[in-house]
Design a protein around this motif. Structure first.
Motif, PDB file in Angstrom:
ATOM      1  N   PRO A   1      -1.618 -21.833 -42.236  1.00  0.00           N
ATOM      2  CA  PRO A   1      -2.379 -21.998 -43.429  1.00  0.00           C
ATOM      3  C   PRO A   1      -2.067 -23.056 -44.225  1.00  0.00           C
ATOM      4  CG  PRO A   1      -1.239 -19.821 -43.357  1.00  0.00           C
ATOM      5  CD  PRO A   1      -0.662 -20.644 -42.260  1.00  0.00           C
ATOM      6  N   ASP A   2      -0.725 -23.752 -43.909  1.00  0.00           N
ATOM      7  CA  ASP A   2      -0.569 -24.836 -44.755  1.00  0.00           C
ATOM      8  C   ASP A   2      -1.129 -26.433 -44.040  1.00  0.00           C
ATOM      9  OD1 ASP A   2       1.277 -25.269 -42.496  1.00  0.00           O
ATOM     10  OD2 ASP A   2       2.883 -25.525 -43.337  1.00  0.00           O
ATOM     11  N   GLY A   3      -1.819 -25.735 -43.040  1.00  0.00           N
ATOM     12  CA  GLY A   3      -2.589 -27.160 -42.176  1.00  0.00           C
ATOM     13  C   GLY A   3      -1.839 -27.613 -41.076  1.00  0.00           C
ATOM     14  N   SER A   4      -0.564 -27.086 -40.580  1.00  0.00           N
ATOM     15  CA  SER A   4       0.343 -27.554 -39.670  1.00  0.00           C
ATOM     16  C   SER A   4      -0.049 -26.769 -38.507  1.00  0.00           C
ATOM     17  CB  SER A   4       1.803 -27.363 -40.094  1.00  0.00           C
ATOM     18  OG  SER A   4       2.112 -26.199 -39.988  1.00  0.00           O
ATOM     19  N   PHE A   5       0.378 -27.261 -37.189  1.00  0.00           N
ATOM     20  CA  PHE A   5       0.312 -26.611 -35.835  1.00  0.00           C
ATOM     21  C   PHE A   5       1.790 -26.424 -35.293  1.00  0.00           C
ATOM     22  CE2 PHE A   5      -3.609 -28.904 -36.665  1.00  0.00           C
ATOM     23  CZ  PHE A   5      -4.360 -27.859 -36.134  1.00  0.00           C
ATOM     24  N   LYS A   6       2.186 -25.335 -35.172  1.00  0.00           N
ATOM     25  CA  LYS A   6       3.368 -25.088 -34.675  1.00  0.00           C
ATOM     26  C   LYS A   6       3.700 -25.170 -33.377  1.00  0.00           C
ATOM     27  CE  LYS A   6       4.666 -21.178 -37.873  1.00  0.00           C
ATOM     28  NZ  LYS A   6       5.312 -19.682 -37.819  1.00  0.00           N
ATOM     29  N   ASP A   7       4.895 -25.735 -32.901  1.00  0.00           N
ATOM     30  CA  ASP A   7       5.402 -25.846 -31.403  1.00  0.00           C
ATOM     31  C   ASP A   7       6.116 -24.313 -31.023  1.00  0.00           C
ATOM     32  OD1 ASP A   7       4.577 -28.451 -31.185  1.00  0.00           O
ATOM     33  OD2 ASP A   7       6.340 -29.297 -32.279  1.00  0.00           O
ATOM     34  N   TYR A   8       5.833 -24.110 -29.650  1.00  0.00           N
ATOM     35  CA  TYR A   8       6.641 -23.272 -28.978  1.00  0.00           C
ATOM     36  C   TYR A   8       7.243 -23.768 -27.795  1.00  0.00           C
ATOM     37  CZ  TYR A   8       4.493 -20.225 -32.463  1.00  0.00           C
ATOM     38  OH  TYR A   8       3.726 -19.627 -33.634  1.00  0.00           O
ATOM     39  N   PHE A   9       8.199 -22.969 -27.752  1.00  0.00           N
ATOM     40  CA  PHE A   9       9.074 -23.272 -26.294  1.00  0.00           C
ATOM     41  C   PHE A   9       8.899 -21.814 -25.221  1.00  0.00           C
ATOM     42  CE2 PHE A   9      11.111 -26.153 -29.096  1.00  0.00           C
ATOM     43  CZ  PHE A   9      11.224 -27.327 -28.334  1.00  0.00           C
ATOM     44  N   LEU A  10       8.432 -21.781 -24.324  1.00  0.00           N
ATOM     45  CA  LEU A  10       8.071 -21.021 -23.200  1.00  0.00           C
ATOM     46  C   LEU A  10       8.780 -21.230 -22.143  1.00  0.00           C
ATOM     47  CD1 LEU A  10       3.936 -20.955 -23.612  1.00  0.00           C
ATOM     48  CD2 LEU A  10       5.789 -19.816 -25.033  1.00  0.00           C
ATOM     49  N   ARG A  11       9.648 -20.244 -21.705  1.00  0.00           N
ATOM     50  CA  ARG A  11      10.540 -20.347 -20.781  1.00  0.00           C
ATOM     51  C   ARG A  11       9.705 -20.110 -19.304  1.00  0.00           C
ATOM     52  NH1 ARG A  11      16.743 -17.542 -19.818  1.00  0.00           N
ATOM     53  NH2 ARG A  11      17.001 -18.963 -17.903  1.00  0.00           N
ATOM     54  N   VAL A  12       9.902 -20.805 -18.396  1.00  0.00           N
ATOM     55  CA  VAL A  12       9.326 -20.932 -16.811  1.00  0.00           C
ATOM     56  C   VAL A  12      10.354 -20.747 -15.873  1.00  0.00           C
ATOM     57  CG1 VAL A  12       7.362 -22.026 -18.088  1.00  0.00           C
ATOM     58  CG2 VAL A  12       9.016 -23.419 -17.250  1.00  0.00           C
ATOM     59  N   PRO A  13       9.754 -20.378 -14.766  1.00  0.00           N
ATOM     60  CA  PRO A  13      10.798 -20.270 -13.523  1.00  0.00           C
ATOM     61  C   PRO A  13      11.349 -21.823 -13.076  1.00  0.00           C
ATOM     62  CG  PRO A  13       8.587 -19.128 -13.198  1.00  0.00           C
ATOM     63  CD  PRO A  13       8.276 -20.031 -14.514  1.00  0.00           C
ATOM     64  N   PRO A  14      12.730 -21.793 -12.916  1.00  0.00           N
ATOM     65  CA  PRO A  14      13.262 -23.147 -12.514  1.00  0.00           C
ATOM     66  C   PRO A  14      12.679 -23.871 -11.527  1.00  0.00           C
ATOM     67  CG  PRO A  14      14.497 -21.357 -11.784  1.00  0.00           C
ATOM     68  CD  PRO A  14      13.617 -20.910 -12.464  1.00  0.00           C
ATOM     69  N   THR A  15      11.778 -23.425 -10.685  1.00  0.00           N
ATOM     70  CA  THR A  15      11.077 -24.154  -9.760  1.00  0.00           C
ATOM     71  C   THR A  15       9.985 -25.342 -10.393  1.00  0.00           C
ATOM     72  OG1 THR A  15       9.433 -22.158  -9.665  1.00  0.00           O
ATOM     73  CG2 THR A  15      11.271 -22.417  -8.012  1.00  0.00           C
ATOM     74  N   MET A  16       9.771 -24.962 -11.623  1.00  0.00           N
ATOM     75  CA  MET A  16       8.624 -25.850 -12.217  1.00  0.00           C
ATOM     76  C   MET A  16       9.145 -27.298 -12.334  1.00  0.00           C
ATOM     77  SD  MET A  16       6.109 -23.759 -13.102  1.00  0.00           S
ATOM     78  CE  MET A  16       6.563 -22.694 -11.765  1.00  0.00           C
ATOM     79  N   GLN A  17       8.203 -28.178 -12.018  1.00  0.00           N
ATOM     80  CA  GLN A  17       8.702 -29.772 -11.867  1.00  0.00           C
ATOM     81  C   GLN A  17       7.913 -30.582 -12.768  1.00  0.00           C
ATOM     82  OE1 GLN A  17      11.024 -30.712  -9.527  1.00  0.00           O
ATOM     83  NE2 GLN A  17      11.305 -28.746  -9.172  1.00  0.00           N
TER      84      GLN A  17
END
Length: 66
Positions: free
Chosen positions: A26-42
């Motif tokens: 509503p304030d015009g901003s865009f939120k950042d999120y952290f998504l956990r992924v498998p440790p095999t991701m490079q």
């Protein structure tokens, strides 16, 4: 996105991909999120693809990217 990795004592590495929500707040901003992924991701691209259920980056072809 950006891929973050940290080693944890006596556990698997903690790996997360930082993504920006494409829905404006509503304030015009865009939120950042952290998504956990498998440790095999490079790469961040591989991690984002995985969050959508794709095993191969080339299979993830979003129609719109922001």
């Amino acid at each position: 996105g950006t891929l973050y990795r940290t080693e944890l004592a006596d556990d698997e590495p903690l790996v997360m991909v930082k993504v920006k929500n494409s829905t404006q707040e509503p304030d015009g901003s865009f939120k950042d999120y952290f998504l956990r992924v498998p440790p095999t991701m490079q790469t961040a691209e591989q991690a984002v693809s995985w969050t959508f259920g794709f095993d191969k980056v080339r299979d993830y072809q979003p129609l719109i990217e922001t």
